[in-house]
Design a protein around this motif. Structure first.
Motif, PDB file in Angstrom:
ATOM      1  N   SER A   1      32.940  33.409  44.055  1.00 56.87           N
ATOM      2  CA  SER A   1      34.255  32.968  44.515  1.00 56.87           C
ATOM      3  C   SER A   1      34.658  31.649  43.869  1.00 56.87           C
ATOM      4  O   SER A   1      35.828  31.453  43.506  1.00 56.87           O
ATOM      5  CB  SER A   1      34.264  32.826  46.043  1.00 56.87           C
TER       6      SER A   1
ATOM      7  N   GLY B   1      41.445  32.985  41.449  1.00 54.00           N
ATOM      8  CA  GLY B   1      41.058  33.687  42.666  1.00 54.00           C
ATOM      9  C   GLY B   1      41.281  32.836  43.904  1.00 54.00           C
ATOM     10  O   GLY B   1      41.354  31.610  43.837  1.00 54.00           O
TER      11      GLY B   1
ATOM     12  N   TYR C   1      38.078  30.721  49.844  1.00 58.53           N
ATOM     13  CA  TYR C   1      37.652  31.290  51.122  1.00 58.53           C
ATOM     14  C   TYR C   1      36.822  30.285  51.915  1.00 58.53           C
ATOM     15  O   TYR C   1      35.868  30.656  52.598  1.00 58.53           O
ATOM     16  CB  TYR C   1      36.850  32.574  50.884  1.00 58.53           C
TER      17      TYR C   1
ATOM     18  N   THR D   1      33.491  41.012  51.720  1.00 59.05           N
ATOM     19  CA  THR D   1      34.927  41.020  51.445  1.00 59.05           C
ATOM     20  C   THR D   1      35.296  39.957  50.419  1.00 59.05           C
ATOM     21  O   THR D   1      36.033  40.224  49.454  1.00 59.05           O
ATOM     22  CB  THR D   1      35.705  40.782  52.750  1.00 59.05           C
ATOM     23  N   ASN D   2      34.786  38.749  50.611  1.00 59.76           N
ATOM     24  CA  ASN D   2      35.116  37.657  49.686  1.00 59.76           C
ATOM     25  C   ASN D   2      34.587  37.926  48.284  1.00 59.76           C
ATOM     26  O   ASN D   2      35.264  37.669  47.276  1.00 59.76           O
ATOM     27  CB  ASN D   2      34.551  36.337  50.210  1.00 59.76           C
TER      28      ASN D   2
ATOM     29  N   ASN E   1      33.934  40.849  46.907  1.00 59.32           N
ATOM     30  CA  ASN E   1      34.672  41.942  46.292  1.00 59.32           C
ATOM     31  C   ASN E   1      36.012  41.456  45.734  1.00 59.32           C
ATOM     32  O   ASN E   1      36.384  41.763  44.596  1.00 59.32           O
ATOM     33  CB  ASN E   1      34.897  43.052  47.317  1.00 59.32           C
ATOM     34  N   CYS E   2      36.734  40.679  46.520  1.00 61.26           N
ATOM     35  CA  CYS E   2      38.029  40.167  46.059  1.00 61.26           C
ATOM     36  C   CYS E   2      37.855  39.231  44.862  1.00 61.26           C
ATOM     37  O   CYS E   2      38.663  39.250  43.925  1.00 61.26           O
ATOM     38  CB  CYS E   2      38.732  39.443  47.199  1.00 61.26           C
ATOM     39  N   SER E   3      36.810  38.433  44.895  1.00 59.05           N
ATOM     40  CA  SER E   3      36.579  37.487  43.801  1.00 59.05           C
ATOM     41  C   SER E   3      36.183  38.202  42.515  1.00 59.05           C
ATOM     42  O   SER E   3      36.628  37.843  41.420  1.00 59.05           O
ATOM     43  CB  SER E   3      35.491  36.479  44.191  1.00 59.05           C
TER      44      SER E   3
ATOM     45  N   ARG F   1      37.056  41.198  41.691  1.00 58.93           N
ATOM     46  CA  ARG F   1      38.255  41.869  41.194  1.00 58.93           C
ATOM     47  C   ARG F   1      39.155  40.879  40.464  1.00 58.93           C
ATOM     48  O   ARG F   1      39.750  41.204  39.436  1.00 58.93           O
ATOM     49  CB  ARG F   1      38.998  42.525  42.353  1.00 58.93           C
ATOM     50  N   ALA F   2      39.242  39.646  41.005  1.00 59.23           N
ATOM     51  CA  ALA F   2      40.055  38.625  40.332  1.00 59.23           C
ATOM     52  C   ALA F   2      39.501  38.319  38.947  1.00 59.23           C
ATOM     53  O   ALA F   2      40.249  38.172  37.970  1.00 59.23           O
ATOM     54  CB  ALA F   2      40.108  37.357  41.187  1.00 59.23           C
TER      55      ALA F   2
ATOM     56  N   ASN G   1      31.134  45.547  38.874  1.00 56.97           N
ATOM     57  CA  ASN G   1      32.526  45.773  39.214  1.00 56.97           C
ATOM     58  C   ASN G   1      33.135  46.594  38.100  1.00 56.97           C
ATOM     59  O   ASN G   1      33.150  46.161  36.951  1.00 56.97           O
ATOM     60  CB  ASN G   1      33.272  44.446  39.378  1.00 56.97           C
TER      61      ASN G   1
END
Length: 416
Positions: free
Chosen positions: A71, A80, A83, A128-129, A131-133, A135-136, A400
C-alpha cells in the motif's frame, strides 16, 4: 522509564536502545553462565496449546507487513489510496491478542473464539487493502507492447475470488484472474528487502489449452524454466492449472511475466511422455533430491529423511532418520490441558509402522517433488514433499493478473 531514571535508586536506570543494551552486555559476556535445557518446568502447554491463536497471530503480523508495504509503494508511485485508519484498527485487533492469557492459549474457550474473530476482522482489512493496492500498481505498469487476444468465449475473467485466502492456504493474498485467451500477463510483487530468485507457483484460470506447450517468458521475451504441477482442478465453476515458474523479482519491486503457447510444430514432448520409458525410474534404491545447495536422501520404504547434506560445508544436518509423522498418545490425568503437556504414553512412528506407498517421483528441473501415501487406520493421507532451497530469505510472492493499461510507472524497481 525517563521518570524512573531520575529516582535515587540502585541500579541507575538509563532509557536507551537495544543496540546500546547488547553492546553493554557484550563487554561482560565472559561472566555469564551458559544455560542449557528446558527453562519452563511447569506450564509447558503455553508453548503449544491453542495453536490456532498462535497461527493467526503469526499470519496476521506477516500479512500486515506485506499489505502495508504494498500500500505504501502504491500510494507513493502509483497514486494508490491511503489506508492509515484501516491499518490502525487492524493492528489494534492483532495487538490485543498479544495479552498474556490470550497468545499463550491459557484462557477459556470464549477467549479463543473472540481472538479468532479479531483475527478475521484484521485479515479482512489486510486482504482488501492489499488487493486494491496491487490493482493500483498493476494499472500503472505499461503492458502495451504485449499483444493479448480478446476471447469473448473465455470464462476466466473474475475467477479465483476468495481463492487461497482461507485457513488451509495460510490466508494468502487475493489474486483473482483478469486475463483471458492463450496469452496471459502476470505481475509478481516482492514486498521484502531481499531479491527473489527462485520458484513461484502461478495459478492460471480456465486455460483450456495443452499445458505441456505452455511457456513463460520475462520482459525481454526470454523463456524461463517452468512446468505444470497441477493439470486441472475445479473451484466455484472454474478450472485452474498451477505452474511452477523460475522467476526473479527484485527487493521491494515487481517483475512481469507472460504465458503463451508454443506452436505445435515447435513442440517436442519431454522424454517422460514418450512411450513407457518412465517406468524405468522406479526401483528399490533410496530417493535422492538434490540441487546446488543441499543433498537430501530419503528411505525408499519409509520415506524418512536419512541424510541432509549442506554441499557448501559437507555437514550432515541431521543425526537420525527424520521428517516422519508421529502419533502421540498423551496422558491427560493431570488436567489443565491448556496449560501443560501431559506425559506421552505411546509414541508411534507412522512411517515405520504403517504402509507407505510412493505414488510419484518427479526429479526434473524447476521443482523436484516426491508424493507418497501414508495409510493409517483404514484411511490414507497423501503427502507431497517439494524441494527448493536458496540462500536468501523467502519472500512472499504476490500475484496480480493482467490489467490492460498503458500508463508508465516510475520508482518501483523493475526486473531486469
Amino acid at each position: 522509564l525517563m521518570e524512573l531514571a531520575s529516582w535515587p535508586i540502585m541500579p541507575t536506570l538509563e532509557f536507551s536502545t537495544y543496540g546500546a543494551f547488547y553492546a553493554e552486555l557484550e563487554r561482560e559476556r565472559d561472566k555469564f553462565p551458559i544455560i542449557e535445557g528446558e527453562l519452563n518446568f511447569i506450564f509447558t502447554g503455553c508453548y503449544t496449546s491453542q495453536s490456532r491463536i498462535k497461527m493467526s497471530n503469526r499470519i496476521a503480523e506477516d500479512r500486515m507487513y506485506e499489505s502495508e508495504t504494498i500500500s505504501a509503494v502504491a500510494n507513493a508511485i502509483a497514486g494508490g489510496a491511503r489506508y492509515n485508519e484501516s491499518y490502525e484498527k487492524a493492528w489494534k485487533k492483532i495487538l490485543f491478542n498479544h495479552f498474556h492469557d490470550i497468545l499463550p492459549g491459557s484462557g477459556m474457550v470464549e477467549t479463543r473464539e473472540y481472538a479468532l474473530g479479531q483475527f478475521q476482522e484484521a485479515m479482512a482489512a489486510v486482504q482488501t487493502n492489499a488487493n486494491c493496492s496491487m490493482r493500483a500498481l498493476a494499472e500503472a505498469i505499461d503492458t502495451s507492447s504485449v499483444l493479448v487476444e480478446n476471447d469473448r468465449s473465455s470464462t476466466s475473467q473474475g475467477a479465483a475470488v476468495g481463492f487461497l485466502t482461507g485457513q488451509g492456504d495460510g490466508f494468502r493474498m487475493p489474486c483473482a484472474e483478469r486475463g483471458q485467451g492463450k496469452k496471459r500477463i502476470f505481475h509478481l510483487f516482492n514486498s521484502t528487502q531481499f531479491d527473489f530468485d527462485g520458484i513461484a507457483e502461478i495459478t492460471v484460470w480456465d486455460y483450456n489449452y495443452d499445458s505441456a506447450r505452455a511457456v513463460f517468458a520475462d520482459v525481454d521475451n526470454t523463456v524461463v524454466d517452468s512446468k505444470c504441477i497441477l493439470s486441472e482442478k475445479g473451484y466455484w465453476g472454474h478450472q485452474y492449472k498451477k505452474f511452477a515458474v523460475h522467476v526473479k523479482v527484485p527487493a521491494m519491486g515487481y517483475a512481469t511475466y507472460t504465458l503463451d503457447l508454443k506452436e505445435a510444430n515447435d513442440y517436442i514432448a519431454p522424454v517422460g511422455m514418450r512411450g513407457f520409458g518412465h517406468f524405468c525410474d522406479y526401483d528399490d534404491s533410496d530417493i535422492v533430491m538434490e540441487n546446488d545447495k543441499v543433498r537430501a536422501v530419503f528411505d525408499h520404504r519409509t520415506m524418512q529423511l536419512l541424510s541432509f547434506i549442506d554441499k557448501k560445508t559437507g555437514e550432515n544436518m541431521i543425526s537420525s532418520p527424520s521428517a516422519a509423522f508421529r502419533l502421540i498418545h498423551e496422558n491427560l490425568v493431570h488436567g489443565m490441558t491448556a496449560w501443560r503437556v501431559g506425559n506421552a504414553m505411546l509414541v508411534e512412528n507412522l512411517n515405520e509402522t504403517r504402509n507407505v506407498t510412493v505414488e510419484k517421483i518427479d526429479l526434473t528441473s524447476v521443482r523436484k517433488s516426491v508424493t507418497y501415501t501414508l495409510q493409517r487406520d483404514g484411511a490414507s493421507k497423501e503427502v507431497e514433499l517439494t524441494f527448493h532451497v536458496r540462500d536468501t530469505k523467502k519472500p512472499t510472492i504476490l500475484l496480480n493478473s493482467h490489467i490492460d493499461t498503458v500508463k508508465p510507472v516510475n520508482g518501483w524497481r523493475k526486473h531486469p
